[in-house]
Design a protein around this motif. Structure first.
Motif, PDB file in Angstrom:
ATOM      1  N   UNK A  64      -2.212   9.129 -18.845  1.00 39.44           N
ATOM      2  CA  UNK A  64      -1.992   7.812 -18.212  1.00 39.44           C
ATOM      3  C   UNK A  64      -1.637   7.935 -16.728  1.00 39.44           C
ATOM      4  N   UNK A  65      -0.885   8.980 -16.394  1.00 35.25           N
ATOM      5  CA  UNK A  65      -0.526   9.204 -14.987  1.00 35.25           C
ATOM      6  C   UNK A  65      -1.758   9.569 -14.165  1.00 35.25           C
ATOM      7  N   UNK A  66      -2.653  10.359 -14.743  1.00 32.95           N
ATOM      8  CA  UNK A  66      -3.893  10.714 -14.046  1.00 32.95           C
ATOM      9  C   UNK A  66      -4.749   9.466 -13.849  1.00 32.95           C
ATOM     10  N   UNK A  67      -4.814   8.628 -14.857  1.00 35.66           N
ATOM     11  CA  UNK A  67      -5.569   7.378 -14.750  1.00 35.66           C
ATOM     12  C   UNK A  67      -4.982   6.479 -13.653  1.00 35.66           C
TER      13      UNK A  67
ATOM     14  N   UNK B 192       0.837  -1.201   0.000  1.00 29.19           N
ATOM     15  CA  UNK B 192       0.000   0.000   0.000  1.00 29.19           C
ATOM     16  C   UNK B 192       0.872   1.251   0.000  1.00 29.19           C
ATOM     17  N   UNK B 193       1.932   1.248   0.773  1.00 28.21           N
ATOM     18  CA  UNK B 193       2.846   2.400   0.811  1.00 28.21           C
ATOM     19  C   UNK B 193       3.490   2.627  -0.556  1.00 28.21           C
ATOM     20  N   UNK B 194       3.929   1.553  -1.179  1.00 26.91           N
ATOM     21  CA  UNK B 194       4.563   1.649  -2.495  1.00 26.91           C
ATOM     22  C   UNK B 194       3.616   2.291  -3.513  1.00 26.91           C
ATOM     23  N   UNK B 195       2.397   1.763  -3.612  1.00 31.45           N
ATOM     24  CA  UNK B 195       1.459   2.309  -4.589  1.00 31.45           C
ATOM     25  C   UNK B 195       0.998   3.718  -4.226  1.00 31.45           C
ATOM     26  N   UNK B 196       0.926   4.021  -2.954  1.00 37.76           N
ATOM     27  CA  UNK B 196       0.530   5.366  -2.543  1.00 37.76           C
ATOM     28  C   UNK B 196       1.597   6.392  -2.887  1.00 37.76           C
TER      29      UNK B 196
ATOM     30  N   UNK C 122       1.451   9.626  -6.951  1.00 37.30           N
ATOM     31  CA  UNK C 122       1.851  11.026  -7.101  1.00 37.30           C
ATOM     32  C   UNK C 122       3.200  11.198  -7.814  1.00 37.30           C
ATOM     33  N   UNK C 123       4.125  10.252  -7.605  1.00 37.68           N
ATOM     34  CA  UNK C 123       5.429  10.350  -8.257  1.00 37.68           C
ATOM     35  C   UNK C 123       5.302  10.210  -9.773  1.00 37.68           C
ATOM     36  N   UNK C 124       4.524   9.250 -10.235  1.00 40.23           N
ATOM     37  CA  UNK C 124       4.312   9.066 -11.678  1.00 40.23           C
ATOM     38  C   UNK C 124       3.629  10.297 -12.262  1.00 40.23           C
ATOM     39  N   UNK C 125       2.639  10.827 -11.559  1.00 42.47           N
ATOM     40  CA  UNK C 125       1.957  12.035 -12.039  1.00 42.47           C
ATOM     41  C   UNK C 125       2.941  13.201 -12.140  1.00 42.47           C
ATOM     42  N   UNK C 126       3.770  13.383 -11.123  1.00 45.48           N
ATOM     43  CA  UNK C 126       4.749  14.473 -11.116  1.00 45.48           C
ATOM     44  C   UNK C 126       5.728  14.339 -12.279  1.00 45.48           C
ATOM     45  N   UNK C 127       6.248  13.125 -12.476  1.00 43.47           N
ATOM     46  CA  UNK C 127       7.211  12.910 -13.561  1.00 43.47           C
ATOM     47  C   UNK C 127       6.562  13.110 -14.926  1.00 43.47           C
ATOM     48  N   UNK C 128       5.355  12.634 -15.103  1.00 42.56           N
ATOM     49  CA  UNK C 128       4.665  12.812 -16.386  1.00 42.56           C
ATOM     50  C   UNK C 128       4.316  14.275 -16.632  1.00 42.56           C
ATOM     51  N   UNK C 129       3.937  14.978 -15.599  1.00 42.11           N
ATOM     52  CA  UNK C 129       3.570  16.395 -15.727  1.00 42.11           C
ATOM     53  C   UNK C 129       4.786  17.239 -16.113  1.00 42.11           C
ATOM     54  N   UNK C 130       5.942  16.913 -15.569  1.00 40.25           N
ATOM     55  CA  UNK C 130       7.154  17.699 -15.827  1.00 40.25           C
ATOM     56  C   UNK C 130       7.952  17.218 -17.041  1.00 40.25           C
ATOM     57  N   UNK C 131       7.548  16.133 -17.650  1.00 42.20           N
ATOM     58  CA  UNK C 131       8.252  15.609 -18.810  1.00 42.20           C
ATOM     59  C   UNK C 131       7.710  16.256 -20.086  1.00 42.20           C
ATOM     60  N   UNK C 132       8.601  16.706 -20.960  1.00 44.87           N
ATOM     61  CA  UNK C 132       8.113  17.314 -22.211  1.00 44.87           C
ATOM     62  C   UNK C 132       7.576  16.268 -23.204  1.00 44.87           C
TER      63      UNK C 132
END
Length: 148
Positions: A40-43, A16-20, A24-34
């Protein structure tokens, strides 16, 4: 009768800790990646939230069983405490579910026809002791089938 409290296994807490953290980490990386798309990160983040509000809300309960009452806390024991008198409870139902790791048993506690708490041998180290205590104090309402 003595006081008994649930003890959680380490694997579900790590999972649970890993997925939690990953959501947010995947969303952050996708948001800041050009080059990466954000949808997909939002999903993925929405699936994490769905997991938190379904599976964890209904399965990862912390129970404290005393002589005349049961204290139930959701979300690995960090949720609000609810106190129920043992004499007022309807009973409990068993549910067996198969997964990749094997067959897991859950026990759901009922009051006025509604589920108020549960224990599972996937989440709890002392599941068998807790189940025996529930069998000593509550009516066994039978077995329920999985919806999947």
């Amino acid at each position: 009768m003595t006081y008994l409290k649930t003890k959680f296994k380490i694997f579900p807490i790590i999972l649970v800790s890993y997925f939690s953290i990953m959501g947010p980490l995947v969303f952050y990386l996708a948001y800041n990646s050009p080059e990466a798309h954000v949808w997909p990160a939002v999903l993925f983040l929405l699936l994490i939230v769905l997991f938190w509000f379904t599976v964890l809300r209904t399965r990862a309960h912390s129970l404290e069983i005393n002589e005349d009452h049961i204290i139930v806390r959701r979300y690995f024991g960090i949720g609000k405490s609810n106190i129920y008198k043992i004499a007022a409870l309807d009973g409990f139902m068993n549910k067996f579910e198969s997964a990749k790791g094997g067959v897991y048993e859950s026990v759901f506690i009922f009051e006025n026809g509604k589920r108020i708490g549960s224990i599972s041998n996937f989440y709890h180290k002392n599941f068998e002791i807790l189940k025996l205590r529930l069998q000593d104090n509550l009516l066994n309402l039978g077995e329920t089938t999985s919806a999947f």
